[in-house]
Write an enzyme that holds these catalytic residues in place. Structure first.
Site, PDB file in Angstrom:
ATOM      1  N   CYS B 566       0.872  -1.167   0.000  1.00 30.82           N
ATOM      2  CA  CYS B 566       0.000   0.000   0.000  1.00 30.82           C
ATOM      3  C   CYS B 566       0.902   1.207   0.000  1.00 30.82           C
ATOM      4  O   CYS B 566       1.329   1.688   1.055  1.00 30.82           O
ATOM      5  CB  CYS B 566      -0.872   0.059   1.248  1.00 30.82           C
ATOM      6  SG  CYS B 566      -1.908  -1.364   1.459  1.00 30.82           S
ATOM      7  N   THR B 567       1.199   1.681  -1.161  1.00 29.79           N
ATOM      8  CA  THR B 567       2.179   2.753  -1.220  1.00 29.79           C
ATOM      9  C   THR B 567       1.503   4.050  -0.807  1.00 29.79           C
ATOM     10  O   THR B 567       0.843   4.713  -1.593  1.00 29.79           O
ATOM     11  CB  THR B 567       2.743   2.884  -2.639  1.00 29.79           C
ATOM     12  OG1 THR B 567       1.648   2.842  -3.547  1.00 29.79           O
ATOM     13  CG2 THR B 567       3.677   1.740  -2.935  1.00 29.79           C
TER      14      THR B 567
END
Lengths: 229, 704
Positions: B566-567
């Site tokens: 989950c950047t």
């Protein structure tokens, strides 16, 4: 009002109105060869208090002979049908191109200084380009316009006429107006207001080729603070 | 006394002046009210007596010349409006056509005849004596090209032709025709006429001189009385012409009236002219004309012939006025943008080079949070040539953080980002030269299945072409490894490259150093000459994004922990980093050494340098939002860099796409090639606790 030394170079709207009247009167006396400065009234805007008449100074139909030979855009000839031969019309020789300028002095509420708006056009109404205007300026005016750190010609929507006019940007005005009056012998603010637009115009006028005669710059009606009258 | 020499009476033609305001008003009238309606429009022209000895006055059209829009159907009768001393209103009619074809094919002769007939009818009915301005009725035909903001037009000033023509027996300055007393009285009377509201805009009048030298000015309708009461009556009119030997055009129809209605054959007239608002009898003219019209004029059915189309520089041609500069919104936007930058230059930054910004071609790899913002700031600096590369589509969460996208771009699966971004840029500034390319960037560590190898090869070649055809490359993608190939290609072509990368709350913005090899392989670039005498070695070149890495880029997306996948970054980070990236570029472009500019460190004792008005030009900027801190760093190029060292670049030059494919499919290949493998082996031999794996917190930036 206070002494000149604490003054920041700006004026209020009603001071602008007084200064405008002073300019207009002096101009008529000393510079009657030029068209006069006329006050144009405008619809009131909400930020002007109701007892103040809102408007600007206008000088229109200032003629300037152009050196360029190329006149307005020429459209193609069209078929005409038969028109009776007209001997009675003078063969109009190609008159030298005359450029017409309109100058408006408008008060800027945000900078609290006058701003010069101007436009030029050919004798048939075609607006002048920036190039045309620059070519029409006297040489020293053009130099001043390009090099001076006080003057910057830009194009903005005229505050009342809703179309783009050329203008000299207002952001440096209060600084150099303060300088202009810093060594004045008068310390009365009223006298400063009276001369304000005349002095201001003597600077910006140079840049657009509008000369202010020397005699207008000599302060009149200046009272030394402690004289008895 | 005057010499009695007869010559044909020649009139100076009327000149027209259609002010910009008139055309603008016509435009809005057409767009708002008229639409395609081509019915004739009653208009009002304005003129005044000549006020300048060298310039004639014009029949002027202003925005007030057109009827006010609240009248739905103004009758032709209500055309004359109240004027003032400088604006005598004159009725006219406008035929505006919708196409240039219909403009050309208007039956000009019958239109002229129709207007001339109106004048003739007004004379015969006596209306001209009540409202004398109708003698100067005029006609205007036009075609308003609302796409080009150009107006083609043609004026006609209908003049009834006297047959036989009038002859002139005398014409001289008015000051020579009156005694001193008469002259004084006349001037006073004229002043009075010109200053009182009911008379100041009445352009035709009677000048009556009494035997006691007293002058009176009267309306035309008082002719009967004046004729009997006064010995000397002159027919006066406001003369717009300035010429010393010719009367102006309005006299033509005036003579027609005088001769046909009042049967006067020897007509004394006064061409009234002013200077500085006062009557001037030196430039005003008094003349005497002989008019004897044929008996046909008495026939009630008779209509005199008419002339009067305005000539354009002596030719029978229409005129054209172009207002694109002040009406075309696109032009106005361009000029406003330019002036804004020039204002900055004038006020704060005299050395600002707007030309270089205008001409720099920027290639943006990535159209996400960084790409969108970089594009916007570039446009704000006056950059006009922007290419964006992105293979993705706009996702529902994107518009919030990616400033070029809106909700509608997300619908139906989402538009391609590169395409949507370009559309958005053009909506901000219509003349931006923006191009969007939907393309994925080949990355090491993501092995290529053989069936798509051909298309990957194509992409590599395309990327190389794009990089060499632009001046600046921005690396704004969301993985580390996607930056490898562009870095190599940029180093190969010696292009200015700016990298921006984000962590959760920290960022790095840096400019890559110059490429390692002497000559650019693209022999089209002039830079080749300058480079050929200079040898770049790792020691002097600034480092690239990979120079500090001891491992080759690998697949950072697989095997990531959940928070890496989950950047996420703090939303404020991307705008900050993007802005810094563009400002860094502007600094490079203004530095005399360009891409070779050395890296500087900002210090608190920096007091401003006149030679570098934009300030320091760092190599790297690293910042942290958790501390609200920022610092500048300097790093030199590494001889073992997997992306930009001389070994790698020359190997690429030798083997081209094959080299790239090998590097992509076998990431250890790069480490072997550059000697990193050796380096690590020898480091290991010292038995240091060398963490062989990519340390996410220190080295790698997980980017969006």
């Amino acid at each position: 009002m206070g002494l000149c030394s604490s003054w920041d170079g700006t004026i209020s709207y009603s001071e602008f109105f007084d200064a405008a009247r002073a300019l207009s009167e002096k101009w008529k006396l000393s510079n009657s060869a030029c068209p006069p400065w006329t006050w144009i009234c405008c619809k009131k805007s909400f930020w002007v208090s109701s007892h103040e008449e809102q408007g600007y100074l206008s000088l229109e139909n200032f003629y300037c002979c152009s050196i360029s030979k190329e006149g307005p855009y020429h459209d193609q000839s069209q078929s005409f049908g038969e028109e009776p031969v007209d001997d009675a019309a003078l063969d109009d020789p190609c008159a030298p191109e005359v450029h017409q300028y309109d100058f408006h002095i408008v008060y800027s509420a945000s900078y609290r200084v006058p701003v010069l708006y101007f436009r030029g056009y050919h004798c048939d109404g075609q607006p002048l380009t920036v190039d045309d205007i620059e070519k029409g300026l006297p040489a020293n005016a053009l130099k001043t316009l390009k090099e001076s750190k006080w003057t910057f010609m830009t194009r903005e929507e005229h505050p009342y006429l809703n179309r783009p006019w050329y203008t000299l940007h207002a952001c440096g005005t209060s600084e150099w107006m303060k300088l202009m009056f810093s060594d004045s012998s008068s310390t009365q603010h009223g006298a400063v207001v009276e001369q304000y637009l005349v002095s201001w115009l003597s600077v910006v006028g140079q840049v657009v080729g509008l000369q202010v005669p020397l005699e207008m710059l000599k302060s009149s009606n200046l009272k030394p603070p402690f004289s008895s009258d | 006394m005057a010499e009695e020499e007869e010559r044909k009476l020649q009139f100076a033609p009327f000149h027209s002046l259609a002010d910009e305001g008139f055309w603008r008003r016509l435009c809005s009238l057409k767009l708002d009210t008229l639409g395609i309606d081509q019915s004739p429009i009653p208009i009002t022209g304005f003129y005044a007596p000549c006020s300048h000895a060298q310039v004639s006055n014009h029949l002027t059209l202003l925005s007030e010349s057109l009827p006010p829009e609240c009248h739905e159907q103004s009758s032709l009768a209500s055309t004359v409006i109240r004027g003032n001393r400088n604006r005598c209103p004159v009725p006219g009619i406008l035929y505006n056509t919708n196409t240039s074809e219909s403009f050309r094919t208007l039956d000009k002769q019958s239109l002229l005849k129709a207007e001339a007939k109106k004048i003739w009818d007004d004379i015969q009915s006596g209306k001209a004596e009540e409202e004398s301005a109708v003698l100067s009725r005029f006609l205007l035909i036009s075609f308003a090209d609302l796409k080009k903001w150009t107006f083609h037009y043609w004026f006609a000033f209908p003049a009834l032709v006297l047959d036989p023509p009038a002859t002139l027996t005398d014409l001289r300055p008015a000051s020579q025709c009156f005694s001193l007393e008469e002259a004084e009285s006349l001037k006073a009377a004229c002043n009075e006429w010109r200053s009182s509201t009911p008379t100041s805009d009445v352009p035709f009048f009677l000048v009556c001189i009494a035997s006691n030298s007293h002058a009176t000015i009267s309306f035309l309708r008082d002719w009967e009385d004046c004729q009997s009461a006064y010995q000397k009556v002159l027919f006066g009119f406001y003369d717009p012409c300035h010429l010393p030997n010719h009367p102006g055009w309005p006299l033509r129809n005036f003579l027609a009236l005088i001769s046909s209605r009042w049967k006067v054959e020897k007509i004394s007239f006064l061409c009234y002219r002013e200077e500085r608002g006062f009557p001037n009898l030196d430039i005003s003219l008094v003349g005497e004309a002989l008019v004897s019209v044929s008996q046909a004029w008495d026939d009630p059915q008779f209509i005199p012939k008419a002339v009067g189309w305005e000539l354009n520089k002596g030719k029978k041609a229409s005129r054209c006025i172009t207002l694109a500069n002040s009406m075309d919104p696109t032009r106005l936007a361009i000029s406003a943008a330019d002036l804004n930058l020039k204002l900055m230059r004038w006020r704060a930054l005299p050395s600002l080079n707007l030309n270089v910004l205008f001409n720099t071609k920027c290639l943006l790899l990535g159209a996400g949070t960084l790409g969108c913002q970089v594009a916007r700031v570039l446009m704000a600096w006056g950059v006009r040539k922007i290419t964006l590369i992105d293979s993705g589509r706009v996702a529902m969460s994107n518009p919030l953080r990616q400033s070029l996208y809106t909700f509608s771009d997300c619908l139906n699966g989402g538009d391609f980002k590169a395409v949507a971004a370009v559309k958005s840029l053009k909506q901000i500034f219509p003349v931006v030269e923006a191009e969007g390319i939907v393309m994925a960037i080949p990355m090491p560590g993501h092995p290529i299945p053989s069936q798509i190898e051909d298309s990957v090869v194509k992409d590599c070649r395309r990327l190389r072409e794009l990089i060499s055809s632009h001046d600046v490359v921005f690396l704004l993608t969301d993985t580390r490894e996607s930056r490898w190939l562009p870095t190599l290609l940029s180093a190969n072509s010696n292009k200015i490259t700016i990298t921006a990368a984000l962590g959760f709350d920290s960022y790095v913005v840096m400019r890559h150093g110059a490429g390692p090899l002497c000559t650019s392989p693209d022999s089209t670039t002039e830079a080749g000459d300058a480079l050929s005498t200079r040898i770049h070695n790792g020691g002097n070149r600034l480092g690239c994004y990979f120079c500090n890495d001891v491992v080759a880029p690998v697949d950072s997306t697989a095997n990531r922990t959940l928070d890496q996948q989950c950047t996420v970054t703090r939303p404020g980070l991307a705008p900050i980093a993007s802005a810094l990236a563009v400002e860094l570029l502007v600094g490079v472009l203004h530095h005399s050494a360009g891409i070779d500019a050395p890296g500087e460190i900002a210090s608190s004792s920096y007091s401003g340098n006149n030679e570098q008005p934009l300030g320091v030009l760092p190599h790297q900027i690293r910042g942290s939002l958790s501390q609200f801190s920022q610092m500048t760093l300097l790093g030199h190029a590494s001889n073992s860099c997997t992306a930009c060292c001389a070994t790698v670049v020359s190997e690429y030059r030798k083997r081209g796409v094959d080299f790239i494919l090998q590097a992509i499919n076998h990431p250890t290949y790069l480490e072997d090639l550059t000697g990193l493998t050796e380096l690590m082996k020898s480091a290991n031999s010292f038995e240091l606790d060398w963490d062989n794996e990519t340390n996410d917190e220190d080295e790698t930036f997980v980017d969006i």
